[in-house]
Design an enzyme around this catalytic site. Structure first.
Site: not given
Length: 390
Positions: A72, A201, A293, A297, A385
């Site tokens: 991704h 998200y 979550p 991580k 990220y």
């Protein structure tokens, strides 16, 4: 029995450490109180940082991951139906994340260990570490009603937050920092194609939502729920309806529904315990820390712990130096706190809190505005990220 490193816990962190040690010629034995089938039946994370993926390669177990994982380059953030893509690849200087289920990763590590004929003791009862504050630590356990003992040089506590390694330290010497969030995630796993090729998200008036996947045919979705709710009160149809309410209309129309393979509610909290070394006992993974979550991580932090611990043990045995072991806790905690900060930030920005004021909501909107209009803000998000360097 005698070994160099006794590893308590056969989840991903324990298995990865064992595989790396074996390839470096360092003998190790892994113990776990549950069965192999129980471990492989657990549904966990699926987003891997490049550092984690590289460690799988280093451990010699990355072939299937390279064939089957999904790479991704970014993800979408949605605020009140406004969609903004975070371009991870370009913002982070060419890095991306790997989507590969933790169950599959664990299977790969288990298969490699079995192929090498290495010792893993499942369903070991009453596991207990001893004398780790001295020069000759050992581990005792019971198997099939018979008491056993493993003498070792070091003990690695990779047995999670409720494991025995934390319990033996609970009377002193360890300081724990904790933040509990006033909501949970209701998750559903289904064998349906994902609604989007990357993660989504969502910050919505009804609460947070996340669209993710494990493969091109298996999807993992979440919706924010109250911590007081019970998963038994939800049907799959109720979940699908609630998910679609929180998505932009165009996205909601593309959601393919199906029977739930698994549904569960996970509470959100942050926990860090310091230090992570107690004599010859070292904590790694959930035994030392938990993150929400939201920032993906948890598994990745366990991997960085393993990296630092493996390097320290390798230096001890191959270079006759304890420098790496002496700074293990300091190095691991530095990266842990950075990941905790990022996970806290993501959680704060993306969720609706029960006591949220109009001021708080405006701050969330301002954060989103920064991400949309400031390359510096988006770059900071992308760099965290994809994972800070080890």
């Amino acid at each position: 029995m005698r070994t160099q490193v006794a590893i308590i816990g056969s989840g991903p962190s324990g298995l990865l450490l064992g595989q790396l040690l074996h390839r470096a010629g360092i003998d190790n034995i892994i113990l776990d109180r549950v069965s192999k089938e129980h471990i492989l039946g657990r549904i966990r994370a699926g987003v891997l940082e490049e550092g984690m993926a590289q460690m799988m390669e280093e451990a010699g177990v990355g072939a299937r991951m390279k064939r089957e994982n999904l790479l991704h380059d970014g993800f979408d953030m949605v605020f009140d139906d406004e969609v903004h893509r975070i371009d991870l690849f370009n913002l982070s200087g060419g890095k991306r994340v790997h989507v590969y289920g933790q169950t599959e990763l664990t299977h790969d590590l288990m298969d490699a260990r079995e192929a090498e004929g290495l010792t893993t003791i499942h369903e070991a009862q009453n596991v207990q570490p001893h004398d780790f504050d001295g020069e000759k630590p050992y581990v005792t356990y019971e198997k099939d009603g018979v008491s056993q003992r493993i003498d070792c040089d070091f003990i690695a506590g990779c047995d999670g937050f409720h494991g025995v390694c934390r319990k033996v330290l609970s009377d002193g010497g360890m300081q724990t920092f904790e933040k509990v969030y006033p909501f949970g995630w209701l998750g559903l796993l289904a064998d349906v194609p994902p609604v989007h090729h990357e993660l989504i998200y969502v910050n919505h008036a009804r609460g947070f939502a996340l669209c993710s996947q494990r493969s091109e045919t298996r999807s993992r979705y979440y919706v924010q729920c109250a911590v007081s709710e019970n998963v038994e009160d939800w049907s799959a149809d109720m979940f699908w309806d609630e998910l679609r309410r929180r998505l932009p209309d165009e996205t909601a129309q593309k959601v393919i529904t199906g029977p739930a393979l698994e549904m569960s509610i996970a509470p959100l909290r942050s926990v860090v315990s310091e230090p992570m070394r107690f004599g010859r006992l070292f904590l790694a993974g959930d035994a030392a820390h938990i993150v929400p979550p939201t920032g993906a991580k948890g598994l990745n932090l366990a991997a960085s712990d393993v990296h630092y611990l493996f390097e320290g043990l390798r230096e001890h045995y191959l270079d006759r130096s304890d420098a790496g072991l002496d700074v293990y806790s300091q190095k691991a905690l530095h990266r842990i706190w950075n990941a905790e900060r990022f996970s806290w930030w993501m959680t704060s920005v993306m969720h609706r809190f029960p006591d949220m004021s109009t001021f708080d909501r405006r701050i969330q909107q301002a954060e989103f505005y920064q991400l949309v209009h400031s390359k510096a803000a988006s770059t900071a998000l992308a760099e965290n990220y994809v994972g800070l360097p080890y």
